[in-house]
Design a protein around this motif. Sequence first.
Motif, PDB file in Angstrom:
ATOM      1  N   UNK A 242      13.610 -15.317   6.389  1.00  9.15           N
ATOM      2  CA  UNK A 242      14.156 -13.983   6.640  1.00  9.15           C
ATOM      3  C   UNK A 242      13.108 -12.892   6.428  1.00  9.15           C
ATOM      4  N   UNK A 243      11.877 -13.175   6.823  1.00  8.66           N
ATOM      5  CA  UNK A 243      10.778 -12.213   6.698  1.00  8.66           C
ATOM      6  C   UNK A 243      11.002 -11.062   7.678  1.00  8.66           C
ATOM      7  N   UNK A 244      10.721  -9.838   7.242  1.00 11.85           N
ATOM      8  CA  UNK A 244      10.984  -8.664   8.085  1.00 11.85           C
ATOM      9  C   UNK A 244       9.736  -8.140   8.787  1.00 11.85           C
ATOM     10  N   UNK A 245       8.564  -8.685   8.450  1.00 10.85           N
ATOM     11  CA  UNK A 245       7.331  -8.206   9.074  1.00 10.85           C
ATOM     12  C   UNK A 245       6.138  -8.966   8.527  1.00 10.85           C
ATOM     13  N   UNK A 246       4.978  -8.778   9.164  1.00 10.51           N
ATOM     14  CA  UNK A 246       3.789  -9.501   8.717  1.00 10.51           C
ATOM     15  C   UNK A 246       2.531  -8.745   9.095  1.00 10.51           C
ATOM     16  N   UNK A 247       1.538  -8.836   8.220  1.00  9.16           N
ATOM     17  CA  UNK A 247       0.192  -8.380   8.534  1.00  9.16           C
ATOM     18  C   UNK A 247      -0.460  -9.428   9.431  1.00  9.16           C
ATOM     19  N   UNK A 270      -1.279  -4.073  10.623  1.00  6.51           N
ATOM     20  CA  UNK A 270      -2.686  -4.443  10.759  1.00  6.51           C
ATOM     21  C   UNK A 270      -3.508  -3.557   9.831  1.00  6.51           C
ATOM     22  N   UNK A 271      -4.364  -4.185   9.040  1.00  4.91           N
ATOM     23  CA  UNK A 271      -5.219  -3.437   8.116  1.00  4.91           C
ATOM     24  C   UNK A 271      -6.457  -2.945   8.841  1.00  4.91           C
ATOM     25  N   UNK A 338     -13.748  -1.633   8.730  1.00  6.15           N
ATOM     26  CA  UNK A 338     -13.246  -0.396   9.322  1.00  6.15           C
ATOM     27  C   UNK A 338     -13.100  -0.614  10.819  1.00  6.15           C
ATOM     28  N   UNK A 339     -11.858  -0.740  11.272  1.00  2.41           N
ATOM     29  CA  UNK A 339     -11.585  -1.000  12.686  1.00  2.41           C
ATOM     30  C   UNK A 339     -10.754   0.151  13.249  1.00  2.41           C
ATOM     31  N   UNK A 340     -11.423   1.076  13.927  1.00  4.07           N
ATOM     32  CA  UNK A 340     -10.735   2.201  14.537  1.00  4.07           C
ATOM     33  C   UNK A 340     -10.379   1.910  15.996  1.00  4.07           C
ATOM     34  N   UNK A 341     -11.037   0.920  16.583  1.00  3.97           N
ATOM     35  CA  UNK A 341     -10.774   0.573  17.985  1.00  3.97           C
ATOM     36  C   UNK A 341      -9.365   0.034  18.188  1.00  3.97           C
ATOM     37  N   UNK A 354      -2.717   0.003   8.193  1.00  2.41           N
ATOM     38  CA  UNK A 354      -2.810  -0.009   6.737  1.00  2.41           C
ATOM     39  C   UNK A 354      -4.220   0.312   6.269  1.00  2.41           C
ATOM     40  N   UNK A 355      -4.320   1.085   5.174  1.00  2.00           N
ATOM     41  CA  UNK A 355      -5.617   1.372   4.561  1.00  2.00           C
ATOM     42  C   UNK A 355      -5.546   1.069   3.071  1.00  2.00           C
ATOM     43  N   UNK A 356      -6.616   0.490   2.548  1.00  2.00           N
ATOM     44  CA  UNK A 356      -6.709   0.136   1.129  1.00  2.00           C
ATOM     45  C   UNK A 356      -7.434   1.254   0.401  1.00  2.00           C
ATOM     46  N   UNK A 357      -6.712   1.973  -0.457  1.00  2.00           N
ATOM     47  CA  UNK A 357      -7.298   3.083  -1.204  1.00  2.00           C
ATOM     48  C   UNK A 357      -7.495   2.748  -2.683  1.00  2.00           C
TER      49      UNK A 357
END
Length: 407
Positions: A242-247, A270-271, A338-341, A354-357
């Motif tokens: 019953x997973x609602x989402x995934x990276x 997506x990170x 760092x993937x901006x594309x 998603x960003x890791x701060x």
Amino acid sequence: MLLSLRFCGQQDQPLVIQASVETISTQVEGGNRVETFSVQSDSMMRASDKSPLDKEALEKRFRSFNNADYIIQEYDFSGLSTGLSIPFKDLTALKNRLAFLLNNSVDVISPVELPKLQQHAKVDDKPGLSLLISDEKDAHLGDVTDADIYFKLPESFKKNCDKYIELLKRNPRFIPWFPAVLIGKDYLEAVRILEEVKPAHIVSNNTGVAYKAFEMGIEWIAGPFLNTTNSYALNTLQEDLNCSGAFISNEINRMQIRNLKRPPGFKLLYSIYHPILMMTSRQCFFQQTVGCNKPSIEDGCMLKCEKATTITNVKGISFAVDKQKGGYPSIYNDEQFLNLDVIQDYSNLFDEFFIDLTDIGSGSKAKLDKIQLIEHFENLLQGSEDAKIQLDSMVTVSTHAQYKQGL
């Protein structure tokens, strides 16, 4: 076992394949054992100009026998006349007959044809931003953004520790983020957090915690360390847990991402900015780098030690060495991911970027202004080209090579 294949055939005669299997014996007595099998086609060989059975065609058709059970040692075409052929379906039947004999006269199970999956609509029309923190001091970041805020929990807890239970209750906006490795009492404490806090949803990189959340009816998202790479994994996560989402894994490239099919009502994340973890260990990395007064690791090291440094190898390549309180010693690439594309390529696919701060994995590098980072990333999601320039200038040492290379 060593396999030799001999092909024989003349016009108006069947195609004959003789297979010799040599079993190598490690014992002196008896020596190697050789078995011979022979199969022939039902149809006769006919002259053909378009697709004759030559050396290249037959090697291509029969190379699948070079597998875990057999090593093809030799192809012999000396008994096969040139310019001849048999129907394709007869050649396939001949190959299947040989496979049956080589499999101890047991039918070979055909590959399972997986059903084609349907692409379902996104949960949100426009992709949003989410961020990860690991210190309550960063709670003020919630004042400058509406992004989801995930709070990274450690890999190790004190027994009956209520610190993180109280922290999450104090900050109801924090979404618990569970690590990949939780052993023994640390797993039990992680489960106790679920039971005491009863969060509406979580992110879990640990399948044990995910299963517990499933049993408790807590909505959960599969974290990036589960390394999800294909559509069937997404379906399994939803149908079984019953997973609602995934990276989606950062290891697959642009073209591989294009083939992903979303299950109904399922979020894809997506990170786009995070440190690149290279190694995690239960051993100390600091005794051989910056030094430590302790002769060996003690029980308290895991919970109390907090160190970070940068090391450079003889080739001039730098790595960040990091140890957080309650975390395992880890080594990170000096480059940030760092993937901006991907924002331009797949805003129509992903619900959340998603960003890791956290400051984890930064080594001895200067800390970046987190409020500025949030502002630039949010502007980038709105289509600002200036934001991309600003981010490239702030994050000077970065890479997204895997987005081009893939698996």
